[in-house]
Design a protein around this motif. Structure first.
Motif, mmCIF file in Angstrom:
data_model
loop_
_atom_site.group_PDB
_atom_site.id
_atom_site.type_symbol
_atom_site.label_atom_id
_atom_site.label_comp_id
_atom_site.label_asym_id
_atom_site.label_seq_id
_atom_site.Cartn_x
_atom_site.Cartn_y
_atom_site.Cartn_z
ATOM 1 N N LEU A 120 -8.146 -33.269 -31.416
ATOM 2 C CA LEU A 120 -7.284 -34.437 -31.196
ATOM 3 C C LEU A 120 -6.349 -34.685 -32.371
ATOM 4 O O LEU A 120 -5.352 -35.374 -32.227
ATOM 5 C CB LEU A 120 -8.141 -35.681 -30.942
ATOM 6 C CG LEU A 120 -8.797 -35.814 -29.567
ATOM 7 C CD1 LEU A 120 -9.595 -37.099 -29.511
ATOM 8 C CD2 LEU A 120 -7.769 -35.780 -28.457
ATOM 9 N N PRO B 57 -1.499 -32.467 -32.614
ATOM 10 C CA PRO B 57 -0.712 -32.998 -31.492
ATOM 11 C C PRO B 57 -0.335 -31.929 -30.477
ATOM 12 O O PRO B 57 0.039 -32.241 -29.351
ATOM 13 C CB PRO B 57 0.524 -33.590 -32.165
ATOM 14 C CG PRO B 57 0.572 -32.968 -33.517
ATOM 15 C CD PRO B 57 -0.824 -32.625 -33.899
ATOM 16 N N SER C 45 -4.657 -32.944 -26.722
ATOM 17 C CA SER C 45 -3.669 -33.959 -27.088
ATOM 18 C C SER C 45 -2.566 -34.022 -26.045
ATOM 19 O O SER C 45 -2.115 -35.097 -25.655
ATOM 20 C CB SER C 45 -3.066 -33.645 -28.461
ATOM 21 O OG SER C 45 -4.047 -33.716 -29.457
ATOM 22 N N GLN C 46 -2.156 -32.837 -25.578
ATOM 23 C CA GLN C 46 -1.119 -32.790 -24.551
ATOM 24 C C GLN C 46 -1.611 -33.423 -23.253
ATOM 25 O O GLN C 46 -0.869 -34.124 -22.575
ATOM 26 C CB GLN C 46 -0.714 -31.336 -24.279
ATOM 27 C CG GLN C 46 -0.143 -30.617 -25.482
ATOM 28 C CD GLN C 46 1.254 -31.094 -25.861
ATOM 29 O OE1 GLN C 46 1.964 -31.629 -25.025
ATOM 30 N NE2 GLN C 46 1.626 -30.937 -27.117
ATOM 31 N N ILE D 274 -3.827 -35.759 -22.719
ATOM 32 C CA ILE D 274 -4.010 -37.209 -22.659
ATOM 33 C C ILE D 274 -2.727 -37.957 -22.966
ATOM 34 O O ILE D 274 -2.675 -39.180 -22.847
ATOM 35 C CB ILE D 274 -5.132 -37.697 -23.605
ATOM 36 C CG1 ILE D 274 -4.810 -37.361 -25.053
ATOM 37 C CG2 ILE D 274 -6.471 -37.104 -23.201
ATOM 38 C CD1 ILE D 274 -5.806 -37.965 -26.024
ATOM 39 N N ALA D 275 -1.698 -37.224 -23.335
ATOM 40 C CA ALA D 275 -0.449 -37.891 -23.683
ATOM 41 C C ALA D 275 0.053 -38.687 -22.485
ATOM 42 O O ALA D 275 0.210 -38.147 -21.389
ATOM 43 C CB ALA D 275 0.584 -36.857 -24.101
ATOM 44 N N GLY D 276 0.262 -39.955 -22.695
ATOM 45 C CA GLY D 276 0.821 -40.786 -21.644
ATOM 46 C C GLY D 276 -0.126 -41.094 -20.506
ATOM 47 O O GLY D 276 0.292 -41.540 -19.448
#
Lengths: 245, 735, 271
Positions: free
Chosen positions: A151, A154, A159-160, A162-164
């Motif tokens: 995590l 980035p 991380s990708q 859960i982005a947004g």
């Protein structure tokens, strides 16, 4: 110094097809004894009434919690949270198989391995991860439901992923161990199986904390304090070399 | 961006706590309290040094836990296979393996494996064998096969095998021997799909493309349980990207659970549904006129034929609302060219399954199979032409085929055959009596419907030989069992996927005296005086000859696992491999054989009062009848062996969840535990295939669950020769 | 101390006497035990996690881990040393059972009335209380020492058995897991209580000037007569009686015949 890693599982139940390839991959990777498993795919029967049905499949495993109760319960320290990446691991050689951690885990993610007699659970395939691969379950996941990564990076898949998006941690009123599994959709009815529930400590553990520990503390304090006092008294009294035998 | 505090996380939302919407990544994450590593969370002190399992070396090979043939990277330690991983370079695995693929090493290390040639010593079916040498077993087999050939003619010997890479060599053996009687799994599986698509498109297995697809109709294709790794993955990916998937299935499968829409259609009426879609699309001009005019024949005849097949007509037949059919027709046509109706795989369900498949092929053609720009929805089949040993012509066969092709089933491709007819011909002795049976890696006792009849047929034969890995139910009745090495222990002929050619090669030495099929067939061929058909020294020599036209050394393909063959340039107008060279919406071939030239409605039989349709289907953890003895898979096939029954139907019969019930058909009866679920039509029951093995040689699988083939009744689709598995009607009562 | 005061001459005469209090085997066993405790206690404490059991500072865990190169080797060596300790003690008891253990248990461990009386007085005297109270005569071990011997024997057995359970826990089936679970607190409890006893034992044996003779006797096995007379009157008198009996017996043999050159001394009994 390199930034510490912060490994997490990101699980998208919407992508899980309950094929259980992850469970076999894990079994093959770790040679888990028959009848035991390190990871699960929880499912509820179809919900609703014919023909308006839905069904969810929720993969789960050890959540590598940030506040792991198993680590607190381990009397030898064989279970530990690795500083460099946050994985909760078991040093089998230091484990005496007492099962206190098994009992302590509110997710029932642990078991005592029938063959080794040691505590066992998901280790996030740390050896594969260290070699740049994904854990066996993640690597083989056909639906892409299981993701794993750092995590703190980035660009990592987690991380990708859960982005947004809203993420859900499997915690409730009684239990918040800060699990490092982030679900991408609320596992609703399956939560019964994924949601944690604390368990009573075993009698020996209670005995340890409520009897053994205070008794030993008191005995040592008494003995040590007594002898210290006696020594002080002795100093006051002084020695008589002629009295001596 | 608003900062989310940990307290907000702790606000209870019943079972789960809903998190904040994370609008950013990376740096933003660090700002969120929930992602902060709390103080002193990590255990201080020296790190523990742990080591996990390591591998000595890796081998790239092909999976054989089903017929999809994923690429596998096998890790070996201390001479033992440690782990199998999906090969990311293989288009069928894309780095993944399914549960069966992951469990592959347990097939090699199955304690019930046949490791030495066995010869029967007790009564047939007693399961008493003795160990023999290869010499002895092969000599005896050749002697018996020659005796049958010389006494009754080669046609008295039945051959059968199932889909695997050495199948062409088995076919080579039987063709050289001169027998026309060859049974495969095909008529139990995909005869309808293949026959329909050959007649319509001239393609036997249309390879689906998923890139960008937004609307997919699955007519019983249960990709989430009948797993083809890459295709399942692509479908899931499309679903995750929002593609609308319609599942027609009387049962709420795991595919249905993932789909946007589940339509519990009445079994056997998918044809009516698709005819109605065709009717709407033609009636409302939703079809791709350019494609239809340029590449198809027989559109007008179709338009005429389907005029009456309106959604209103189809609704009571399919039990799907008229409006739903109408809506799907519109949505499907409007999504084109990013839409297709899946051609499916196992389509042996009803005697109208061929027409259903024809309708699906025609439906795809109508919405424009190949757009002006971009790819066709079906990829071209592999065009790679591998080398091989010299191939002398086969002896001329004059005998009739026992399976009735073509004298009884004129349209069934010779290659596909009608397996169940062969078994019945053994029993009736018509048109002549078969004397011997040679099956390779096949299990007709489990796979053919009506198990009792198959066993009866086996008992009638003079000689049975099998090539097998474990002591399967059919091998249990064999006179000689020749042990084949598992796919992780042997070479097989090369396999091309598109223009990429893959090798299956040994990861470890075979256990015991197991040998590759390449070796077994050659040795047998020599003893039968057919050495000219097997002109290779050994497995590696065979593969070298296959590689010869490409100048690729064996060592290279062994190292890399594959090589890329040159792709031939496509040129000129697209043509179709049909008599007219176009997509045959109306087929003259069908018309000449006395069948309707365009898809038309055929009413399937309905169960009489008080009986259920017996559905069959797939379990995501097993392949047909071959993997139930696998220790790893037994760990994960929980909740797959019960009889599915709707609570309403159960209540009428006083059946409770978990009860033992008796399922009776015209072929036989089984007793099985019942699982009450809303996920099945009240007029259907479902029993997964492959369980309840009868061979005591399968110690783990013997009598585990029940065998559906004990109750399946034999019905054959007159056009495609497919076995109509769902046409078995059963009663269910408390046992 | 007895009521009647000794004269200076008597004191000096007693000082000249030498009594054997401990055999070499016992002395060796004692110091072996002590050495093993010196290794086992720090390593054992190092295994207990400071965080879970605030008994031990975390720094101690870290120190021990670093010395042994990690937690697993620390546990490994603790159990190896523990097994050496336990099996050597069992070996000693087993092979010295008739010669050492039975006489020791029979003559030095049974508590009598005097021992209880002594226990009611002596501990207070260490802090200058009950000065006027007369101490009853004691045998080879006083009441405190006798109690301590029970503690040590009981503790050793519990520590050893629970230690073995934990060392070989792998072979205990999960259905009997409670055995391992109980082994841990019992191991801890037994070690803790024994250690509390050890604190008193060490102070009394090594630091208190009055018991200096006892301390040295743990090296050469001997105490002088004065110490024996003052602290272990019953034992002293018994030893003197024994000695007299033996001398009497010897003299009678001598009178009957010339004494053989290699006469075997009779067992001295009691010790």
């Amino acid at each position: 110094m390199a930034l510490k890693k912060r490994y997490a599982f990101v699980i998208d139940p919407a992508r899980c097809i309950d094929c259980r390839a992850c469970m076999v991959a894990c079994r093959a990777e770790w040679n888990t004894p028959a009848g035991q498993t390190r990871i699960w795919v929880h499912s509820d029967g179809p919900r609703g009434q014919f023909p308006n049905l839905s069904q969810t499949f929720v993969p789960a495993q050890c959540h590598h919690c940030e506040d792991p109760w198993c680590v607190s319960a381990c009397p030898t320290g064989a279970t530990f949270k690795r500083d460099s990446d946050g994985l909760v691991l078991i040093d089998e050689e230091a484990c005496i198989g007492c099962g206190l951690c098994v009992n302590a885990c509110p997710y029932q993610a642990r078991f005592r391995n029938l063959e080794t007699g040691k505590a066992d659970k998901c280790s996030a395939c740390f050896h594969r991860v260290e070699a740049g691969e994904m854990p066996a379950c993640v690597a083989t996941c056909i639906g892409g439901a299981r993701l794993f990564g750092d995590l703190n990076d980035p660009n990592s898949t987690v991380s990708q992923a859960i982005a947004g998006r809203a993420v859900y941690r499997p915690i409730n009123d009684q239990v918040n161990t800060r699990p490092m599994t982030l679900y991408l959709s609320p596992p609703d009815a399956s939560a019964v199986q994924v949601s944690p529930s604390p368990r009573q400590p075993v009698p020996a553990e209670t005995f340890w904390h409520t009897v053994a520990l205070p008794v030993v503390k008191a005995a040592i304090a008494l003995a040590f304090g007594g002898q210290a006092l006696a020594f002080i008294f002795q100093l006051f009294k002084g020695e008589n070399e002629y009295e001596e035998a | 961006m608003e900062e989310i505090t940990r307290e907000q996380w702790l606000l209870n939302r019943r079972q789960f706590m809903k998190g904040a919407v994370l609008a950013g990544t990376g740096a933003a994450l660090a700002k969120l309290g929930i992602f902060d590593l709390g103080p002193a969370q990590a255990q201080a002190g020296p790190e523990h040094f742990l080591s996990g399992p390591t591998a000595d070396y890796e081998v790239r090979t092909l999976c054989e836990m089903c017929v999809w043939r994923c690429g596998v990277i096998a890790k070996v330690r201390g001479g033992k296979i440690e782990k199998l991983d999906g090969n990311p370079e293989h288009p069928h695995s894309l780095g993944n393996l399914c549960a069966r693929g992951q469990s592959g090493l347990m097939m090699t290390y199955d304690p019930d494996r046949v490791l030495y040639p066995l010869m029967r010593v007790g009564e047939r079916g007693s399961g008493r064998f003795r160990r023999a040498t290869w010499e002895e077993a092969l000599d005896f087999t050749a002697e018996q096969m020659l005796r049958i050939k010389n006494t009754y003619g080669p046609e008295a010997m039945i051959f059968s095998s199932t889909h695997n890479l050495s199948q062409p060599l088995f076919e080579n053996l039987l063709n050289a021997y001169g027998s026309p009687n060859y049974g495969t799994q095909r008529s139990l599986c995909f005869n309808a799909m293949v026959t329909a698509h050959l007649l319509t498109l001239g393609i036997q297995e249309p390879a689906r493309r998923y890139d960008g697809m937004n609307y997919i109709i699955l007519t019983g294709r249960n990709l989430m349980e009948g797993i083809s790794t890459s295709e399942t993955r692509q479908l899931m990916e499309r679903i995750a990207q929002g593609a609308h998937v319609v599942v027609l299935d009387p049962r709420f499968t795991k595919t249905a659970a993932k789909a946007a829409e589940w339509l519990p259609i009445r079994p056997g009426t998918d044809l009516a549904f698709h005819l109605a879609l065709i009717q709407v699309i033609i009636d409302e001009n939703l079809y791709d006129r350019a494609f239809v005019e340029r590449y198809t024949v027989g559109f007008d005849e179709l338009a005429e034929a389907v005029r009456g097949y309106t959604p209103r007509w189809a609704a009571p037949i399919t039990e799907i609302p008229e409006a739903t059919i109408y809506r799907i027709a519109h949505e499907f046509a409007e999504a084109a060219p990013y839409a297709f109706a899946h051609p499916n795989w196992r389509t042996s369900n009803f005697i109208n399954s061929f027409q259903t498949e024809r309708a699906i092929a025609v439906l795809n053609a109508l919405i424009g199979l190949c757009p002006e720009q971009g790819d066709c929805i079906f990829a071209d089949e592999s065009t790679v032409s591998l080398g091989g040993p010299p191939q002398p012509p086969y002896p001329r066969v004059t005998a009739m085929r026992l399976d009735g092709v073509p004298w009884k089933y004129p349209l069934v491709p010779l290659k596909l055959g009608v397996f169940q007819e062969i078994r019945d011909a053994v029993l009736t002795g018509q048109p002549y009596q078969a004397r011997g049976w040679f099956f390779s890696r096949q299990n007709p006792i489990m796979s053919l419907p009506d198990m009792a009849r198959t066993i009866e047929a086996f008992k009638k034969l003079e000689f049975i030989v099998s090539v097998d890995i474990i002591l399967n139910d059919s091998s249990w009745y064999a006179d000689v069992i020749l042990p084949e090495a598992t796919y992780l222990e042997r070479y097989d002929p090369l396999h091309a996927v598109g223009s990429r050619v893959f090798i299956r090669q040994p990861v470890v030495e075979p256990l015991g005296e197991a040998r590759s099929a390449l070796w077994i067939y050659r040795e047998l061929g020599r003893r039968l005086g057919l050495e000219d058909y097997f002109q290779y020294l050994d497995e590696e020599d065979y593969i070298r000859q296959q590689l010869a036209p490409f100048g690729v050394p064996l060592e290279q393909i062994k190292q890399v696992g594959y090589f890329d063959a040159p792709v031939p340039e496509r040129s000129g107008e697209r043509t179709w491999n049909t008599p007219s060279g176009k997509v045959e919406i109306a087929s003259e071939t069908l018309r000449k054989a006395g069948f309707p030239a365009v898809p038309v409605w055929e009413e399937p039989p309905r169960p009489p009062e008080g009986r259920f349709y017996l559905l069959t289907g797939k379990v995501g953890q097993h392949t047909q009848f071959a993997t139930q003895n696998n220790a790893y898979l037994q760990e994960v096939d929980y909740h797959t062996q019960d009889l599915w029954l709707h609570p309403t139907a159960a209540a009428q019969r006083g059946i409770n969840n978990g009860d033992l019930v008796r399922v009776t058909s015209d072929a036989g009866a089984v007793e099985v535990k019942v699982w009450l679920t809303e996920g099945i039509r009240p007029d259907c029951v479902y029993l997964a295939p492959g369980f309840g093995h009868a061979s005591r040689g399968l110690k783990k699988a013997y009598n585990r669950g029940v065998n559906a083939s004990r109750v399946h009744v034999t019905f054959t689709d007159p056009v495609s020769g497919g076995q109509a598995l769902t046409q078995t009607f059963v009663t269910v009562e408390r046992a | 101390m007895s009521r009647e005061k000794l004269t200076l001459e008597e004191r000096e005469a007693l000082r000249q006497q030498t009594l054997v209090k401990h055999y070499t085997a016992n002395i060796l066993t004692h110091w072996f035990n002590a050495a093993m405790w010196l290794l086992l206690l720090p390593t054992g404490l190092g295994i207990l996690l400071g965080k879970v059991y605030p008994f031990v500072p975390e720094a101690w865990n870290n120190l021990m881990n670093q010395i042994f190169g990690g937690l697993a080797p620390l546990i490994y060596w603790h159990s190896i040393i523990g097994q050496v300790w336990f099996f050597v003690l069992i070996f000693n008891v087993f092979f010295g059972f008739r010669k050492y253990f039975i006489p020791f248990a029979a003559t030095r461990m049974f508590m009598d009335k005097d021992d209880w009386k002594w226990l009611m007085i002596r501990p207070f005297q260490m802090f200058g209380l009950k000065k006027d109270k007369e101490l009853p005569p004691q045998d080879a071990y006083n009441g405190g020492q006798k109690l301590y011997s029970y503690l040590v024997i009981f503790g050793t057995v519990v520590i050893g058995v629970t230690g073995l359970i934990m060392t070989y826990s792998e072979s205990i089936p999960t259905s009997l897991q409670w055995i391992i679970q109980w082994a841990m607190p019992l191991h801890f409890l037994a070690a803790g209580l024994t250690f509390a006893g050890v604190i008193i034992h060490v102070y009394m044996g090594a630091i208190m000037p009055e018991e200096r003779q006892a301390f040295f006797s743990m090296f050469n096995g001997k105490v002088n007569g004065l110490y024996a007379y003052l602290h272990h009157r019953k034992w002293y008198e018994r030893k003197m009686a024994e000695k007299a009996a033996w001398e009497d017996h010897y003299n009678r043999q001598l009178a009957q015949s010339q004494p053989p050159a290699d006469a075997e001394p009779a067992p001295q009994g009691g010790d």
